[in-house]
Design an enzyme around this catalytic site. Structure first.
Site, PDB file in Angstrom:
ATOM      1  N   HIS A 145       0.839  -0.839   0.028  1.00 41.84           N
ATOM      2  CA  HIS A 145       0.122   0.450   0.086  1.00 41.84           C
ATOM      3  C   HIS A 145       0.883   0.846   0.367  1.00 41.84           C
ATOM      4  O   HIS A 145      -0.116   2.397  -0.322  1.00 41.84           O
ATOM      5  CB  HIS A 145      -1.052   0.305   1.083  1.00 41.84           C
ATOM      6  CG  HIS A 145      -1.732  -1.804   1.711  1.00 41.84           C
ATOM      7  ND1 HIS A 145      -2.736  -0.855   0.943  1.00 41.84           N
ATOM      8  CD2 HIS A 145      -1.537  -1.988   2.123  1.00 41.84           C
ATOM      9  CE1 HIS A 145      -3.540  -2.282   0.563  1.00 41.84           C
ATOM     10  NE2 HIS A 145      -2.745  -2.842   1.659  1.00 41.84           N
ATOM     11  N   HIS A 167     -10.421 -11.221   3.037  1.00 41.66           N
ATOM     12  CA  HIS A 167     -11.272 -10.846   4.098  1.00 41.66           C
ATOM     13  C   HIS A 167     -12.142 -11.473   4.332  1.00 41.66           C
ATOM     14  O   HIS A 167     -13.415 -10.696   3.590  1.00 41.66           O
ATOM     15  CB  HIS A 167     -11.140  -9.125   4.201  1.00 41.66           C
ATOM     16  CG  HIS A 167      -9.574  -8.029   4.702  1.00 41.66           C
ATOM     17  ND1 HIS A 167      -9.624  -8.003   5.255  1.00 41.66           N
ATOM     18  CD2 HIS A 167      -8.674  -8.012   3.712  1.00 41.66           C
ATOM     19  CE1 HIS A 167      -8.202  -6.928   5.530  1.00 41.66           C
ATOM     20  NE2 HIS A 167      -8.020  -7.036   4.120  1.00 41.66           N
ATOM     21  N   GLY A 190       7.009 -12.003  10.745  1.00 43.49           N
ATOM     22  CA  GLY A 190       7.245 -12.678  12.232  1.00 43.49           C
ATOM     23  C   GLY A 190       6.110 -11.795  12.769  1.00 43.49           C
ATOM     24  O   GLY A 190       6.292 -12.374  13.938  1.00 43.49           O
ATOM     25  N   HIS A 202       2.814 -10.656  11.788  1.00 43.77           N
ATOM     26  CA  HIS A 202       1.129 -10.740  11.051  1.00 43.77           C
ATOM     27  C   HIS A 202       1.194 -13.129  11.808  1.00 43.77           C
ATOM     28  O   HIS A 202      -0.186 -13.384  11.492  1.00 43.77           O
ATOM     29  CB  HIS A 202       0.797 -10.923  10.068  1.00 43.77           C
ATOM     30  CG  HIS A 202       0.599  -9.556   9.482  1.00 43.77           C
ATOM     31  ND1 HIS A 202       1.955  -8.650   9.706  1.00 43.77           N
ATOM     32  CD2 HIS A 202      -0.096  -8.683   9.557  1.00 43.77           C
ATOM     33  CE1 HIS A 202       1.023  -7.483   9.753  1.00 43.77           C
ATOM     34  NE2 HIS A 202       0.625  -7.926   9.434  1.00 43.77           N
ATOM     35  N   ASP A 236       2.295  -6.224   2.245  1.00 45.37           N
ATOM     36  CA  ASP A 236       1.154  -5.590   2.625  1.00 45.37           C
ATOM     37  C   ASP A 236       1.935  -4.478   3.252  1.00 45.37           C
ATOM     38  O   ASP A 236       1.146  -3.785   4.387  1.00 45.37           O
ATOM     39  CB  ASP A 236       0.545  -6.486   3.892  1.00 45.37           C
ATOM     40  CG  ASP A 236      -1.207  -6.396   3.466  1.00 45.37           C
ATOM     41  OD1 ASP A 236      -1.499  -5.320   2.985  1.00 45.37           O
ATOM     42  OD2 ASP A 236      -1.127  -6.570   4.884  1.00 45.37           O
ATOM     43  N   ALA A 266      -2.571  -3.610  11.319  1.00 44.13           N
ATOM     44  CA  ALA A 266      -2.719  -2.998   9.971  1.00 44.13           C
ATOM     45  C   ALA A 266      -1.344  -2.794   8.832  1.00 44.13           C
ATOM     46  O   ALA A 266      -0.415  -2.380   9.151  1.00 44.13           O
ATOM     47  CB  ALA A 266      -3.578  -0.898  10.440  1.00 44.13           C
TER      48      ALA A 266
HETATM   49 ZN   LIG Z   1      -3.382  -4.798   2.264  1.00 47.37          ZN
END
Ligand SMILES: [Zn+2]
Length: 390
Positions: free
Chosen positions: A64, A197, A251, A253, A276, A311
């Site tokens: 992102h 998700h 490590g 997530h 991510d 996040a």
């Molecule tokens: Zn993402």
């Protein structure tokens, strides 16, 4: 056109050639040789990295932002800065990734990505990843619930028109509303459909796979819990020989044990290492604005300020590779594959990029023994470190 010879320990898809050399010509890999003797090519430049790893450029299909820049801001200059950060991580192709937001904001981000993709950046924008807004409210993770919605026929028409030929990966929760019914139309448009998700049961996820979904977004994060009588979407993805699965290997997530579960169950040719990463990647600890929300970066963890929900990450993909090497004991070619050839294959680009093979685009990353980036080449041209004065 100048020829360039790169020397070092070459990481090929199936083996390492110690002290080999690559000949790059016209932006492509022209020759790969085992001989320790550099050939006599008058006029060819020689870049000597003996003692270092010479790897295919890495491919990240899910990120992102970085260095304070965010794909959702819809700024071409921001994408340029993100691309420079990718080159510094050895990443030569990436998919800027959008977030759940009003459709107009997503479209604005798409327009910027399209424009940036046409520019000469230090890392190639190979496509776009739309993460939402068609996700599950129950498994929203850090996606903003205000903008979560179900797919409408008009949305799909608008998005297909806005995206044009830009390669598109889309994360959806197939069990939400009629989302499942739209998968064949997305596949027909050339998109790669990813389950993510999502609160899908095992059967629901299998229906999505049968309808054409063949990718799974950050496996284990924002999925229905794994249960031995209802393995959920996780079970369906782990069972499938066809579906590619993303893993965030920072490590934080995913526990190394579950990284091993996914890697050894599915094999390196179905696992895509992703970062991510958010705009805070490459920045010091602190609190940063993030759309309507705020995120807190502390060490390697990024959490929403209000809820404390994880996040995204600040992971650099080369460090994700280093972690998986340590956690799995697999060979370097096998682990590099999960960050290059496999993600390239997951979006249909494996014929032109993702490995050091004759005729492929000359995207090359040079790493030291600790997997830190020493140099990056894009289409045969050095893009990292930048030369002084440029
Ligand atoms: Zn993402």
């Amino acid at each position: 056109m100048t020829e360039l010879i790169i020397r070092g320990n070459l990481i090929l898809p199936d083996r390492v050639i110690e002290n080999g050399w690559l000949l790059l010509k016209a932006g492509l890999v022209e020759e790969i040789r085992e001989a320790s003797q550099v050939p006599d090519r008058p006029g060819a430049e020689v870049h000597d990295y003996r003692g270092h790893w010479v790897s295919p450029g890495l491919v990240d299909v899910h990120l992102h932002g970085a260095l304070g820049e965010e794909v959702m801001d819809g700024r071409v200059d921001g994408l340029r800065k993100i691309a420079a950060h990718q080159a510094a991580c050895g990443v030569t192709a990436f998919f800027p990734t959008t977030l759940t937001a009003p459709l107009e904001t997503v479209i604005r981000a798409i327009e910027a990505v399209k424009e940036a993709a046409s520019l000469d950046l230090p890392s190639t924008i190979a496509g776009i990843h739309l993460e939402g807004p068609y996700v599950s409210l129950k498994r929203k993770g850090a996606q903003d619930p205000k903008y979560v919605r179900e797919i409408q026929p008009d949305d799909l028409r608008t998005l297909i028109a806005a995206l044009g030929p830009l390669k598109t990966l889309i994360t959806i929760a197939p069990e939400a509303g009629q989302n499942l019914d739209y998968i064949p139309r997305m596949v027909e448009a050339g998109w790669t459909v990813s389950i993510g998700h999502s609160d899908a049961t095992y059967d629901e996820a299998n229906r999505a796979i049968a309808a054409g979904a063949n990718h799974a977004t950050h496996l284990f994060n924002a999925w229905r819990e794994f249960h031995h009588r209802e393995p959920g979407g996780l079970g369906a993805v782990l069972d499938s020989d066809r579906v590619f699965a993303e893993l965030i290997t920072d490590g934080i997530h995913v526990h190394p044990s579950f990284v091993r579960l996914a890697v050894f169950r599915k094999s390196p040719d179905r696992i895509c290492l992703v970062t991510d990463s958010l705009k805070a990647a490459g920045l010091p600890d602190g609190v940063y604005d993030w759309g309507d929300l705020q995120i807190v970066l502390k060490g390697a963890e990024v959490r929403l300020k209000d809820s404390g929900v994880l996040a995204g990450s600040v992971l650099h993909l080369n460090h994700g590779v280093r972690n998986v090497l340590k956690w799995t004991g697999l060979s370097l070619p096998q682990v590099i594959r999960m960050a290059s050839l496999t993600p390239a294959e997951s979006v249909g680009f494996d014929r032109v990029m993702g490995s050091l093979e004759r005729g492929k685009i000359a995207n090359v990353a040079v790493f030291d023994s600790n997997l830190e980036t020493v140099a990056t080449y894009l289409k045969g041209k050095k893009v990292f470190p930048e030369r002084e004065g440029e």
